[in-house]
Design a protein around this motif. Structure first.
Motif, mmCIF file in Angstrom:
data_model
loop_
_atom_site.group_PDB
_atom_site.id
_atom_site.type_symbol
_atom_site.label_atom_id
_atom_site.label_comp_id
_atom_site.label_asym_id
_atom_site.label_seq_id
_atom_site.Cartn_x
_atom_site.Cartn_y
_atom_site.Cartn_z
ATOM 1 N N LEU A 276 12.391 7.844 0.015
ATOM 2 C CA LEU A 276 12.029 7.178 -0.803
ATOM 3 C C LEU A 276 13.132 6.913 -2.015
ATOM 4 N N PHE A 277 13.654 7.706 -2.659
ATOM 5 C CA PHE A 277 14.758 7.597 -3.448
ATOM 6 C C PHE A 277 16.035 6.818 -2.976
ATOM 7 N N THR A 278 16.424 7.155 -1.781
ATOM 8 C CA THR A 278 17.538 6.615 -1.285
ATOM 9 C C THR A 278 17.275 4.964 -1.170
ATOM 10 N N TYR A 279 15.954 4.725 -0.515
ATOM 11 C CA TYR A 279 15.731 3.320 -0.257
ATOM 12 C C TYR A 279 15.738 2.559 -1.743
ATOM 13 N N TYR A 280 15.217 3.148 -2.562
ATOM 14 C CA TYR A 280 14.855 2.235 -3.872
ATOM 15 C C TYR A 280 16.125 2.217 -4.723
ATOM 16 N N LEU A 281 17.034 3.213 -4.646
ATOM 17 C CA LEU A 281 18.416 3.150 -5.220
ATOM 18 C C LEU A 281 19.031 2.024 -4.561
ATOM 19 N N GLN A 282 19.200 2.091 -3.228
ATOM 20 C CA GLN A 282 19.831 0.913 -2.460
ATOM 21 C C GLN A 282 19.338 -0.356 -3.050
ATOM 22 N N HIS A 283 17.982 -0.369 -3.035
ATOM 23 C CA HIS A 283 17.253 -1.798 -3.710
ATOM 24 C C HIS A 283 17.937 -2.152 -4.807
ATOM 25 N N LEU A 284 17.887 -1.333 -5.950
ATOM 26 C CA LEU A 284 18.379 -1.553 -7.156
ATOM 27 C C LEU A 284 19.901 -2.015 -7.221
ATOM 28 N N LEU A 285 20.771 -1.216 -6.486
ATOM 29 C CA LEU A 285 21.928 -1.517 -6.428
ATOM 30 C C LEU A 285 22.277 -2.767 -5.703
ATOM 31 N N THR A 286 21.511 -3.260 -4.798
ATOM 32 C CA THR A 286 21.803 -4.544 -3.799
ATOM 33 C C THR A 286 21.494 -5.668 -5.060
ATOM 34 N N VAL A 287 20.335 -5.337 -5.780
ATOM 35 C CA VAL A 287 20.094 -6.364 -6.860
ATOM 36 C C VAL A 287 21.048 -6.827 -7.830
ATOM 37 N N GLU A 288 21.725 -5.741 -8.249
ATOM 38 C CA GLU A 288 22.785 -5.755 -9.094
ATOM 39 C C GLU A 288 23.983 -6.045 -8.624
ATOM 40 N N GLY A 289 24.211 -6.210 -7.235
ATOM 41 C CA GLY A 289 25.657 -6.465 -7.020
ATOM 42 C C GLY A 289 26.577 -5.444 -7.001
ATOM 43 N N SER A 290 26.131 -4.017 -7.098
ATOM 44 C CA SER A 290 27.111 -3.192 -7.200
ATOM 45 C C SER A 290 27.653 -2.864 -5.821
ATOM 46 N N GLU B 43 6.678 5.553 8.145
ATOM 47 C CA GLU B 43 6.292 4.398 7.838
ATOM 48 C C GLU B 43 6.110 4.381 6.280
ATOM 49 N N VAL B 44 5.313 5.264 5.869
ATOM 50 C CA VAL B 44 5.130 5.175 4.244
ATOM 51 C C VAL B 44 6.592 5.178 3.718
ATOM 52 N N SER B 45 7.671 5.645 4.071
ATOM 53 C CA SER B 45 9.039 5.480 3.227
ATOM 54 C C SER B 45 9.592 4.226 2.924
ATOM 55 N N TYR B 46 9.005 3.276 3.810
ATOM 56 C CA TYR B 46 9.262 2.003 3.397
ATOM 57 C C TYR B 46 8.544 1.339 2.425
ATOM 58 N N ASN B 47 7.555 1.941 1.674
ATOM 59 C CA ASN B 47 6.620 1.091 1.079
ATOM 60 C C ASN B 47 7.299 1.119 -0.413
ATOM 61 N N LEU B 48 7.603 -0.174 -0.680
ATOM 62 C CA LEU B 48 8.398 -0.299 -1.925
ATOM 63 C C LEU B 48 7.547 -0.025 -3.175
ATOM 64 N N GLU B 49 6.354 -0.293 -3.381
ATOM 65 C CA GLU B 49 5.404 0.111 -4.329
ATOM 66 C C GLU B 49 5.601 1.725 -4.717
ATOM 67 N N LEU B 50 5.422 2.268 -3.548
ATOM 68 C CA LEU B 50 5.571 3.853 -3.652
ATOM 69 C C LEU B 50 6.903 4.361 -3.976
ATOM 70 N N GLN B 51 7.941 3.606 -3.549
ATOM 71 C CA GLN B 51 9.338 4.048 -4.096
ATOM 72 C C GLN B 51 9.349 3.904 -5.256
ATOM 73 N N LYS B 52 9.112 2.589 -6.051
ATOM 74 C CA LYS B 52 9.066 2.126 -7.300
ATOM 75 C C LYS B 52 8.302 3.235 -8.233
ATOM 76 N N LYS B 53 7.304 3.441 -7.962
ATOM 77 C CA LYS B 53 6.218 4.459 -8.576
ATOM 78 C C LYS B 53 7.150 6.100 -8.849
ATOM 79 N N LEU B 54 7.794 6.424 -7.531
ATOM 80 C CA LEU B 54 8.255 7.621 -7.673
ATOM 81 C C LEU B 54 9.467 7.568 -8.586
ATOM 82 N N TRP B 55 10.450 6.381 -8.346
ATOM 83 C CA TRP B 55 11.426 6.274 -9.177
ATOM 84 C C TRP B 55 11.018 6.283 -10.808
ATOM 85 N N THR B 56 9.939 5.566 -11.067
ATOM 86 C CA THR B 56 9.667 5.709 -12.441
ATOM 87 C C THR B 56 8.926 6.930 -13.099
ATOM 88 N N GLU B 57 8.320 7.597 -12.226
ATOM 89 C CA GLU B 57 7.847 9.044 -12.985
ATOM 90 C C GLU B 57 9.136 10.181 -12.851
#
Length: 326
Positions: A214-228, A301-315
């Motif tokens: 979950l962490f891997t996918y959400y970090l990639q999401h953040l890095l893609t958004v910022e263009g890193s 399947e659950v690892s692709y849940n963006l809301e779950l990724q974000k919630k774990l990241w925040t916590e």
């Protein structure tokens, strides 16, 4: 009815995880292709003194990289450095103390690394514990969750600025995180992340490995958004014959001793996909993948849940005393 609704998903996760593990036991090992030299690049590998981490560090050193082994045992770490230097004729191999069960130690490690004024092209989140008795890290977190997941979460975040500066449009920096097929049966219990109410070593380990994906996918999401120019991928090494199995129950240890040589991968074989993820040109600029035997496959399947990724990241940011990014 409510009991059935609770039990069925758990049994289904066990079925999927067992199926995947059996496929891995009966499958063929992945053989690394010839990889180009990596002179001038810098890599950090957690848990690089033994097992999969050691062979990852050794192969990257053979490719000419400046390799830093981060671990919590100075004797083992320095011995590994010496062996790798002798075997690869690469003097740019060193050890940095880093106890992933201590946030203070992680912060000190990052400070010591940054004092060297080096770039960082590859970070391999490899170290971990498995099936340990119920215990707590220095900061009070359940040991699997705190060491396997939260320690790497903090380490990666503290090194992100260096990774960002080191990556370029043509040559991205890479974060490679070692998970496990066990993540298929994992569940992230936000009501009890520290497994305090009902501890299960298997459940806690599976949760930590799912958290890493979950962490891997959400970090990639953040890095893609910022263009890193940084990519993040998760690796499944397969079922590997390492010291991690030392906490198996006695019957399990006997079965492993009798069949491990036949069914389990060696540590060197287990390292192959990690090495591939670190340097293969096939993955240049590509992140958010789950890799097994050098191929991209679907994670749970659950690892692709963006809301779950974000919630774990925040916590996780709160637990690691980091600013919450979204």
């Amino acid at each position: 009815m409510w009991l059935l609704e609770l039990i069925v998903p758990v049994l289904w996760n066990y079925y999927i995880a067992t199926k995947v593990v059996l496929q891995q036991l009966l499958g063929r090992s992945f053989h690394l292709p010839v990889l180009s030299q990596q002179d001038g690049k810098v890599a950090i590998i957690t848990g690089g003194a033994k097992g999969i981490g050691y062979y990852t560090a050794k192969h990257l050193a053979r490719l000419g990289m400046h390799v830093i082994i981060a671990g919590n045992n100075e004797t083992d770490g320095n011995e590994a450095v010496t062996r790798i230097q002798q075997d690869t004729l690469n003097e740019k191999v060193e050890f940095l103390f880093c106890d992933l069960a201590s946030m203070k130690s992680i912060r000190n490690c990052v400070q010591n690394f940054k004092a060297k004024n080096l770039d960082l092209h590859v970070l391999v989140n490899n170290a971990g514990v498995m099936l340990v008795p119920e215990g707590r890290t220095e900061d009070g977190f359940e040991e699997h969750f705190g060491t396997n997941y939260l320690g790497h979460f903090l380490l990666t975040n503290l090194l992100l600025d260096t990774l960002r500066k080191s990556g370029t449009n043509d040559l991205n920096a890479r974060v490679v995180t070692v998970s496990s097929a066990t993540h298929f049966r994992g569940q992230v219990n936000f009501d009890d992340l520290q497994s305090s109410s009902c501890y299960s070593a298997h459940g806690a380990y599976a949760q930590s490995k799912l958290a890493l994906v979950l962490f891997t996918y959400y970090l990639q999401h953040l890095l893609t958004v910022e263009g890193s120019h940084v990519t993040c991928n998760a690796v499944d090494p397969g079922v590997v014959n390492t010291d991690l199995y030392k906490n198996l129950s006695y019957p399990g240890k006997v079965v492993k001793w009798m069949t491990g040589w036949l069914l389990l991968k060696s540590a060197e074989e287990g390292a192959a996909t990690s090495i591939y993820a670190c340097v293969s040109p096939d993955l240049e600029g590509i992140g958010g993948c789950y890799l097994y035997n050098g191929k991209r496959i679907d994670s749970s399947e659950v690892s692709y849940n963006l809301e779950l990724q974000k919630k774990l990241w925040t916590e996780s940011c709160k637990m690691a005393a980091l600013p919450v990014s979204s």
